[in-house]
Motif scaffolding. Structure first.
Motif, PDB file in Angstrom:
ATOM      1  N   GLY A 257      -1.271   6.207  -8.747  1.00  0.00           N
ATOM      2  CA  GLY A 257      -1.031   7.562  -8.262  1.00  0.00           C
ATOM      3  C   GLY A 257       0.437   7.840  -8.016  1.00  0.00           C
ATOM      4  N   GLY A 258       1.163   6.805  -7.565  1.00  0.00           N
ATOM      5  CA  GLY A 258       2.584   6.989  -7.301  1.00  0.00           C
ATOM      6  C   GLY A 258       3.370   7.327  -8.551  1.00  0.00           C
TER       7      GLY A 258
ATOM      8  N   MET B  74       2.655   6.460  -1.382  1.00  0.00           N
ATOM      9  CA  MET B  74       2.350   7.397  -0.303  1.00  0.00           C
ATOM     10  C   MET B  74       3.555   8.270   0.009  1.00  0.00           C
ATOM     11  SD  MET B  74       0.121   4.883   2.201  1.00  0.00           S
ATOM     12  CE  MET B  74      -0.498   6.169   3.289  1.00  0.00           C
TER      13      MET B  74
ATOM     14  N   TRP C 113      -2.076   1.365  -5.884  1.00  0.00           N
ATOM     15  CA  TRP C 113      -1.580   2.695  -5.514  1.00  0.00           C
ATOM     16  C   TRP C 113      -0.493   3.192  -6.471  1.00  0.00           C
ATOM     17  CZ3 TRP C 113      -2.525   6.166  -1.386  1.00  0.00           C
ATOM     18  CH2 TRP C 113      -3.568   5.800  -0.530  1.00  0.00           C
TER      19      TRP C 113
ATOM     20  N   LEU D  62      -2.282  13.964  -6.176  1.00  0.00           N
ATOM     21  CA  LEU D  62      -3.014  14.191  -4.924  1.00  0.00           C
ATOM     22  C   LEU D  62      -4.461  13.724  -5.039  1.00  0.00           C
ATOM     23  CD1 LEU D  62      -1.610  17.716  -3.998  1.00  0.00           C
ATOM     24  CD2 LEU D  62      -1.124  15.563  -2.817  1.00  0.00           C
TER      25      LEU D  62
ATOM     26  N   THR E 272       4.320  10.652  -3.010  1.00  0.00           N
ATOM     27  CA  THR E 272       3.446  11.831  -3.071  1.00  0.00           C
ATOM     28  C   THR E 272       3.919  12.898  -2.093  1.00  0.00           C
ATOM     29  OG1 THR E 272       1.588  10.386  -3.649  1.00  0.00           O
ATOM     30  CG2 THR E 272       1.047  12.615  -2.937  1.00  0.00           C
TER      31      THR E 272
ATOM     32  N   ALA F  34      -7.281   6.401  -1.024  1.00  0.00           N
ATOM     33  CA  ALA F  34      -7.458   6.368   0.428  1.00  0.00           C
ATOM     34  C   ALA F  34      -8.926   6.119   0.795  1.00  0.00           C
ATOM     35  CB  ALA F  34      -6.971   7.674   1.049  1.00  0.00           C
TER      36      ALA F  34
ATOM     37  N   CYS G 136      -5.532  11.276  -6.987  1.00  0.00           N
ATOM     38  CA  CYS G 136      -5.475   9.811  -6.936  1.00  0.00           C
ATOM     39  C   CYS G 136      -5.279   9.334  -5.506  1.00  0.00           C
ATOM     40  CB  CYS G 136      -4.331   9.297  -7.808  1.00  0.00           C
ATOM     41  SG  CYS G 136      -4.692   9.292  -9.567  1.00  0.00           S
ATOM     42  N   TYR G 137      -4.454  10.034  -4.759  1.00  0.00           N
ATOM     43  CA  TYR G 137      -4.208   9.689  -3.360  1.00  0.00           C
ATOM     44  C   TYR G 137      -5.521   9.687  -2.583  1.00  0.00           C
ATOM     45  CZ  TYR G 137      -1.683   9.777   1.150  1.00  0.00           C
ATOM     46  OH  TYR G 137      -1.185   9.486   2.393  1.00  0.00           O
TER      47      TYR G 137
ATOM     48  N   THR H 231       2.014   0.076  -1.865  1.00  0.00           N
ATOM     49  CA  THR H 231       1.143   1.114  -1.313  1.00  0.00           C
ATOM     50  C   THR H 231       1.983   2.176  -0.615  1.00  0.00           C
ATOM     51  OG1 THR H 231      -0.705  -0.421  -0.985  1.00  0.00           O
ATOM     52  CG2 THR H 231      -0.728   1.596   0.322  1.00  0.00           C
TER      53      THR H 231
ATOM     54  N   LEU I 205       1.879  14.229   4.848  1.00  0.00           N
ATOM     55  CA  LEU I 205       1.822  13.004   4.056  1.00  0.00           C
ATOM     56  C   LEU I 205       3.036  12.109   4.325  1.00  0.00           C
ATOM     57  CD1 LEU I 205       0.576  14.383   0.602  1.00  0.00           C
ATOM     58  CD2 LEU I 205      -0.753  13.209   2.376  1.00  0.00           C
TER      59      LEU I 205
END
Length: 324
Positions: A196-197, A269, A193, A240, A272, A247, A242-243, A265, A295
């Protein structure tokens, strides 16, 4: 084995990876502050601060008594978590107007960054886990706290320095992307994760730099400001996306067993969510604030689940070792 010895044995392998627990808790504190949940925000900040002090004490003891173990840990990508853990704590402290302490945390983060990045990044290779993006996360964390403090104390050179770290962080992201194993999206234990973070944190850095400019600090000309705005929006869109991908991968291949990397993780989250809330204000897109709120509460639920897993793992670990 005594209970104290068992606890030490259980704790020994945790740092520095548990720096991501500080990151996760600290960013939730920032998000809760942005949404007006001040009591919960301060509680989360206290928890993050206590965990950070535990990690700092562990590092200090290693430097004094076990430098060989310190060198081994400092060479792993997970060691870089101490940098964003420090900067996210500084951002939370700054939100409470504790600027002197936040400035000290920023200075410490820069020193840690200068010590850890040269010993970590050169060892990156292909097919690495999500921790490979921690170079970007550590660098963008400094950009965020630098921009926050620049706006708070009205110091332009600090914002200029933060801008340099912002662009440097994107370079680290591209390097990490070239080394990342895409199969980790489906098979990773939690740190996938961070891919994306890191994008979300970069978007947050961009939005904080724009906020600093809005407060009267001359940072760039109008053309450069437009570039920063466009890049920030693009980074949030990518974060977003990537989120959603990550998911969906979690749903298709559930991984319920607790792993310390699950804190990696929760942090993306929460990051984002905070990025959406921050960009909503700096760019002027109101609907992003509603998305950020949703979110954020999803991240809070994930934090509670991972905390429950961590407590259960700790209890089982201490009991099993105490019987030996």
């Amino acid at each position: 084995m005594s209970g104290t010895s068992a606890l030490r044995t259980w704790w020994a392998p945790r740092p520095p990876a548990t720096g991501s627990a500080v990151m996760a808790t600290g960013i939730l504190s920032v998000g809760l502050h942005l949404t007006g949940q001040q009591i919960l925000s301060r509680l989360a900040l206290v928890l993050a601060g206590a965990a950070w002090l535990g990690l700092a004490a562990d590092i200090a003891l290693q430097l004094l008594w076990d430098r060989e173990q310190w060198r081994a840990r400092a060479g792993s990508p997970a060691a870089l978590t101490m940098v964003p853990a420090t900067t996210v704590l500084g951002s939370g402290v700054s939100a409470l107007n504790g600027q002197p302490l936040a400035e000290a945390l920023l200075a410490l983060a820069v020193v840690l960054w200068a010590c850890l990045v040269p010993s970590t990044v050169p060892d990156w290779e292909r097919r690495m886990p999500g921790a490979v993006f921690l170079g970007c996360v550590a660098t963008e964390g400094i950009a965020v706290l630098g921009a926050v403090l620049a706006a708070a104390v009205g110091v332009a050179w600090l914002a200029h320095t933060a801008l340099v770290f912002f662009w440097l962080g994107l370079v680290f992201y591209l390097i990490g992307l070239g080394c990342f194993d895409p199969r980790q999206v489906v098979t990773g234990p939690g740190d996938q994760w961070i891919s994306g973070g890191a994008l979300a944190l970069s978007a947050l850095a961009g939005s904080q730099l724009m906020s600093a400019a809005h407060k009267g600090l001359y940072l760039w000309n109008n053309d450069d400001g437009g570039v920063l705005r466009g890049v920030t929006i693009a980074l949030l869109v990518l974060a977003l996306a990537c989120y959603v991908v990550l998911a969906v991968a979690e749903v298709l291949r559930p991984r319920f067993r607790y792993d310390v990397r699950r804190w990696s993780t929760v942090f993306p989250m929460g990051m984002t969510a905070v990025a959406a809330l921050s960009v909503a204000s700096s760019v002027g897109v109101p609907w992003l604030r509603g998305l950020g709120r949703v979110l954020l509460w999803i991240a809070v639920a994930a934090w509670l689940l991972v905390l429950a897993g961590a407590v259960a793992s700790a209890v089982d670990g201490v009991r099993s070792r105490a019987r030996r």
